[in-house]
Write an enzyme that holds these catalytic residues in place. Structure first.
Site, PDB file in Angstrom:
ATOM      1  N   ASP A 174      22.453  45.694  41.347  1.00  0.00           N
ATOM      2  CA  ASP A 174      21.217  45.323  40.653  1.00  0.00           C
ATOM      3  C   ASP A 174      21.496  44.992  39.185  1.00  0.00           C
ATOM      4  O   ASP A 174      22.632  45.118  38.705  1.00  0.00           O
ATOM      5  CB  ASP A 174      20.231  46.503  40.790  1.00  0.00           C
ATOM      6  CG  ASP A 174      18.808  46.037  41.029  1.00  0.00           C
ATOM      7  OD1 ASP A 174      18.454  44.934  40.556  1.00  0.00           O
ATOM      8  OD2 ASP A 174      18.038  46.778  41.666  1.00  0.00           O
ATOM      9  N   GLU A 207      20.161  39.896  40.607  1.00  0.00           N
ATOM     10  CA  GLU A 207      19.635  39.768  39.230  1.00  0.00           C
ATOM     11  C   GLU A 207      18.369  38.916  39.214  1.00  0.00           C
ATOM     12  O   GLU A 207      18.008  38.400  38.170  1.00  0.00           O
ATOM     13  CB  GLU A 207      20.720  39.333  38.244  1.00  0.00           C
ATOM     14  CG  GLU A 207      21.489  38.081  38.567  1.00  0.00           C
ATOM     15  CD  GLU A 207      20.657  36.818  38.416  1.00  0.00           C
ATOM     16  OE1 GLU A 207      20.116  36.377  39.461  1.00  0.00           O
ATOM     17  OE2 GLU A 207      20.555  36.293  37.299  1.00  0.00           O
ATOM     18  N   TRP A 208      17.729  38.812  40.372  1.00  0.00           N
ATOM     19  CA  TRP A 208      16.383  38.240  40.525  1.00  0.00           C
ATOM     20  C   TRP A 208      16.272  36.790  40.053  1.00  0.00           C
ATOM     21  O   TRP A 208      15.198  36.326  39.659  1.00  0.00           O
ATOM     22  CB  TRP A 208      15.338  39.089  39.783  1.00  0.00           C
ATOM     23  CG  TRP A 208      15.627  40.545  39.792  1.00  0.00           C
ATOM     24  CD1 TRP A 208      15.709  41.348  40.891  1.00  0.00           C
ATOM     25  CD2 TRP A 208      15.917  41.386  38.672  1.00  0.00           C
ATOM     26  NE1 TRP A 208      16.022  42.630  40.514  1.00  0.00           N
ATOM     27  CE2 TRP A 208      16.150  42.677  39.164  1.00  0.00           C
ATOM     28  CE3 TRP A 208      15.988  41.164  37.291  1.00  0.00           C
ATOM     29  CZ2 TRP A 208      16.466  43.754  38.334  1.00  0.00           C
ATOM     30  CZ3 TRP A 208      16.302  42.229  36.456  1.00  0.00           C
ATOM     31  CH2 TRP A 208      16.539  43.498  36.987  1.00  0.00           C
ATOM     32  N   GLY A 209      17.399  36.051  40.054  1.00  0.00           N
ATOM     33  CA  GLY A 209      17.331  34.657  39.615  1.00  0.00           C
ATOM     34  C   GLY A 209      17.190  34.505  38.113  1.00  0.00           C
ATOM     35  O   GLY A 209      16.903  33.419  37.607  1.00  0.00           O
ATOM     36  N   ASN A 211      19.469  34.611  35.735  1.00  0.00           N
ATOM     37  CA  ASN A 211      20.552  33.890  35.045  1.00  0.00           C
ATOM     38  C   ASN A 211      21.059  32.713  35.888  1.00  0.00           C
ATOM     39  O   ASN A 211      22.244  32.419  35.892  1.00  0.00           O
ATOM     40  CB  ASN A 211      21.713  34.852  34.747  1.00  0.00           C
ATOM     41  CG  ASN A 211      21.265  36.085  33.989  1.00  0.00           C
ATOM     42  OD1 ASN A 211      21.202  36.086  32.769  1.00  0.00           O
ATOM     43  ND2 ASN A 211      20.928  37.149  34.719  1.00  0.00           N
ATOM     44  N   ASP A 229      11.061  40.857  42.871  1.00  0.00           N
ATOM     45  CA  ASP A 229      10.900  41.591  44.135  1.00  0.00           C
ATOM     46  C   ASP A 229       9.751  41.062  45.003  1.00  0.00           C
ATOM     47  O   ASP A 229       8.661  40.754  44.513  1.00  0.00           O
ATOM     48  CB  ASP A 229      10.642  43.074  43.851  1.00  0.00           C
ATOM     49  CG  ASP A 229      11.879  43.754  43.296  1.00  0.00           C
ATOM     50  OD1 ASP A 229      12.886  43.068  43.033  1.00  0.00           O
ATOM     51  OD2 ASP A 229      11.826  44.986  43.109  1.00  0.00           O
TER      52      ASP A 229
END
Ligand code: GLA
Length: 415
Positions: A174, A207-209, A211, A229
């Site tokens: 994460d 990293e949830w998009g 970067n 999420d």
């Protein structure tokens, strides 16, 4: 923003609104000022094994259980994966998400919760392997995970060695408390630590998009989250479909866009909505990580998660992420994913509150004019040979799609 407001908005507007809402909601909690992880050491030279020629499939604890994880749940879930046929259908990774870890010892070694995992992680991994499954775990690039447990910062090599020793096959890493760091560098450094540990371990980048992982994550990890999420609701699924669809070029054998784990069976959506959720994940060649209680599945839930014809679309060896090929301005979409045997998977999606008739012409899905065999992947029936002459008012393949639902077919040309 109320559910009613959302219902009245077209899908595209919902997408834009929700992106803004979700990223605002994520903001403060995800930023931290802790020191950076240790500088990466020289990259290992070992060749990268083909860890994910197909999108990974399995189960992850987070969506249903959050921090309520313990070894009993994991053992029972392992048993359920075998007994329900999930393993046979392809779900092989059993992944414990956040909250299994509580501290580090004086030697720096990560410590699993001694009450919840009294038998230790090695014994648990052995149990999971004994059932024919693979074992997964969770960490974070920063000093603390999203739930405030010890993260990997400063300990990449020690953690990788520990996980290899336990028999870990998959790790989700994460990005909480890491926003000041350089994501491509940090994840490459974590990958190198895994390589030095000498055990093939799938690296799930989470990293949830944030970067733009679709520009650098292939060759670093085998899957990378593209969004914040998922929630167990239709608006969340609609928004994620839109966001994940934009990065189709980046996906392929060895590296996959990850629109987050499944919510099928968790109760927040209708049967039709869950079928759409699952169908679109399959059309987008997404990792299929079940996120429900596998010990207590209804027949409806099983009929979705164990739909082998839809799973075969997801797991097709060509490894192409399907795309929207027709966008109807009144709330319908037609998606197409080319498959290795020359057939095409086609999904008709209805975002509106009413039933919607939709059609497709063979030319729009790269099928030559003339007859083609069509099979319905949810009804599990052949729906006959359909011809398309290409003339506008002649026969064309048309379906009626329920509100928030999907019709998903597979079409073989020339039969
Ligand atoms: C983040 C991730 C989730 C889950 C939680 C655990 O929010 O995106 O998938 O792993 O952390 O705390």
């Amino acid at each position: 923003m109320t559910g009613n407001t959302l219902k009245k908005m077209p899908a595209a507007a919902i997408a834009v609104t929700l992106v803004a809402a979700v990223f605002t909601a994520c903001g403060p909690g995800k930023t931290a000022k802790e020191p950076a992880a240790a500088a990466p050491q020289a990259a290992a030279t070992a060749p990268e094994p083909a860890l994910a020629p197909l999108p990974p499939m399995g189960f992850n604890t987070w969506n249903k259980f959050g921090c309520e994880v313990d070894e009993t749940l994991i053992r029972q879930t392992a048993d359920a994966m075998v007994e329900t046929g999930m393993l046979d259908a392809g779900y092989k990774y059993l992944v414990i998400d956040d909250c299994w870890q509580v501290d580090r010892g004086s030697d720096g070694r990560i410590i699993a919760d001694p009450k919840r995992f009294a038998g230790g992680m090695k014994a648990l991994a052995d149990y999971v392997h004994g059932r024919g499954l693979l074992f997964g775990i969770y960490s974070d690039i920063g000093p603390k995970t999203c739930a405030g447990r010890p993260g990997a910062a400063g300990y990449f090599d020690l953690d990788a060695a520990t996980y290899a020793e336990w028999g870990v096959d998959y790790i989700k890493v994460d990005w909480c408390n890491a926003d000041d760091l350089d994501a491509p560098k940090e994840y490459a450094s974590f990958r190198d630590a895994l390589r030095r540990a000498g055990r093939p371990i799938v690296l799930s980048i989470c990293e949830w998009g944030r970067n733009d992982p679709w520009t650098w994550a292939k060759g670093v990890g085998q899957l990378w989250r593209t969004t914040a999420d998922i929630g167990d609701n239709w608006a969340s699924v609609v928004w994620i479909i839109g966001a994940n669809s934009r990065h189709a070029d980046a996906a392929g054998p060895g590296g996959w866009n990850d629109p987050d784990m499944l919510e099928v069976g968790n109760g927040g959506m209708t049967f039709d909505e869950y079928k759409t959720h699952f169908s679109l994940w399959a059309i987008m060649a997404a990792p299929l990580m079940a996120g429900n209680d596998l010990r207590a599945m209804t027949e409806e839930t099983k009929s979705i998660l164990l739909n082998k014809e839809v799973i075969a679309v997801d797991q097709d060896p060509l490894g192409v992420q399907g795309r929207v090929i027709i966008e109807r301005g009144y709330g319908g979409q037609v998606w197409m994913k080319p498959l290795a045997d020359g057939s095409k998977a086609v999904a008709f999606v209805n975002y509106t509150d009413r039933e919607l008739a939709q059609y497709v012409r063979w030319s729009q899905i790269d099928i030559p004019a003339g007859p083609a065999k069509v099979r319905d992947l949810w009804a599990h029936v052949d729906v006959g040979i359909h011809a398309d002459t290409g003339r506008h008012y002649d026969e064309r393949f048309e379906v009626r799609v329920p509100s928030h639902g999907v019709v998903m077919v597979r079409i073989w040309p020339g039969q």
